[in-house]
Design a protein around this motif. Structure first.
Motif, PDB file in Angstrom:
ATOM      1  N   ILE A  90      43.918 -27.974  87.187  1.00  0.00           N
ATOM      2  CA  ILE A  90      42.536 -27.610  87.442  1.00  0.00           C
ATOM      3  C   ILE A  90      42.307 -26.608  86.828  1.00  0.00           C
ATOM      4  O   ILE A  90      41.547 -25.695  86.443  1.00  0.00           O
ATOM      5  N   SER A  91      43.463 -25.507  87.272  1.00  0.00           N
ATOM      6  CA  SER A  91      43.301 -24.083  87.841  1.00  0.00           C
ATOM      7  C   SER A  91      43.359 -23.729  86.040  1.00  0.00           C
ATOM      8  O   SER A  91      42.384 -22.781  85.366  1.00  0.00           O
ATOM      9  N   PHE A  92      44.442 -24.227  85.572  1.00  0.00           N
ATOM     10  CA  PHE A  92      44.276 -24.466  83.922  1.00  0.00           C
ATOM     11  C   PHE A  92      42.478 -24.689  83.313  1.00  0.00           C
ATOM     12  O   PHE A  92      42.597 -23.669  82.292  1.00  0.00           O
ATOM     13  N   TRP A  93      42.659 -25.598  83.248  1.00  0.00           N
ATOM     14  CA  TRP A  93      40.947 -25.806  82.859  1.00  0.00           C
ATOM     15  C   TRP A  93      39.989 -25.109  83.016  1.00  0.00           C
ATOM     16  O   TRP A  93      38.573 -24.798  82.344  1.00  0.00           O
ATOM     17  N   THR A  94      39.614 -24.607  83.946  1.00  0.00           N
ATOM     18  CA  THR A  94      38.917 -23.882  84.964  1.00  0.00           C
ATOM     19  C   THR A  94      38.943 -22.453  84.334  1.00  0.00           C
ATOM     20  O   THR A  94      37.976 -21.540  84.556  1.00  0.00           O
ATOM     21  N   ASP A  95      40.050 -22.043  83.755  1.00  0.00           N
ATOM     22  CA  ASP A  95      40.030 -20.619  83.668  1.00  0.00           C
ATOM     23  C   ASP A  95      40.038 -20.564  82.169  1.00  0.00           C
ATOM     24  O   ASP A  95      39.600 -20.214  81.809  1.00  0.00           O
ATOM     25  N   PHE A  96      40.267 -22.096  81.541  1.00  0.00           N
ATOM     26  CA  PHE A  96      39.993 -21.674  79.655  1.00  0.00           C
ATOM     27  C   PHE A  96      38.491 -21.977  79.924  1.00  0.00           C
ATOM     28  O   PHE A  96      37.873 -21.474  79.284  1.00  0.00           O
TER      29      PHE A  96
END
Length: 178
Positions: A90-96
């Protein structure tokens, strides 16, 4: 070449059935969820949005050319694909996708008190290009599809995963200029 195969399958479906190429989605459970994330990374110009049930992002590097709308459903008691790895996905996608740093959290009603689970929705949106990242945490849920009629472990019945995923997908079209 799984990604190449899926791309060719999209071409074949379009040639034979005149599908709307701006509304191609990927969803799957477990390894199908892993594959959906891979397609978000490597076939983002052909896939409008993805949903994963009990899968994770493991593709590295993941460098889509655009923000991708993501929906994740995952049980906290999943013994096959542990929930402990969900936050990094989730962190990857919210950052990206450049999502708001503070999500909106909603605790859904426990409409089926016999299923030994509840649902918490963590919503990050709107992100760049009006995308969203949504996490359905199935509290107490195992490696199962929410709303499935076949119970193989703790299967949440408060939501119908298929309906929730379609409601999510139906909001997204792929910009044909991509």
């Amino acid at each position: 070449n799984d990604v190449g195969f899926i791309s060719a399958l999209i071409d074949t479906m379009d040639a034979n059935y005149s599908i709307d190429l701006s509304r191609v989605y990927s969803t799957g459970m477990s390894m199908g969820g892993f594959m959906s994330y891979r397609l978000a990374c490597e076939l983002d110009t052909r896939i409008a949005a993805i949903a994963s049930v009990t899968g994770l992002l493991v593709t590295s590097p993941c460098q889509p050319s655009r923000p991708v709308a993501i929906l994740q459903m995952h049980g906290t008691a999943d013994q096959v694909v542990p929930y402990a790895y969900v936050p990094s996905t989730i962190s990857f996608w919210t950052d990206f996708d450049n999502c708001p740093s503070q999500p909106v959290t909603t605790y859904l009603p426990d409409t089926d008190t016999t299923d030994n689970s509840t649902v918490t929705v963590t919503y990050y949106g709107f992100c760049d290009d009006s995308t969203e990242v949504i996490l359905y945490t199935i509290n107490g849920g195992e490696h199962t599809w929410p709303g499935a009629t076949v119970n193989i472990g703790i299967t949440n019945q408060d939501i119908n995963g298929s309906v929730e995923i379609w409601n999510f997908f139906s909001k997204y079209t792929l910009d044909e200029s991509v």
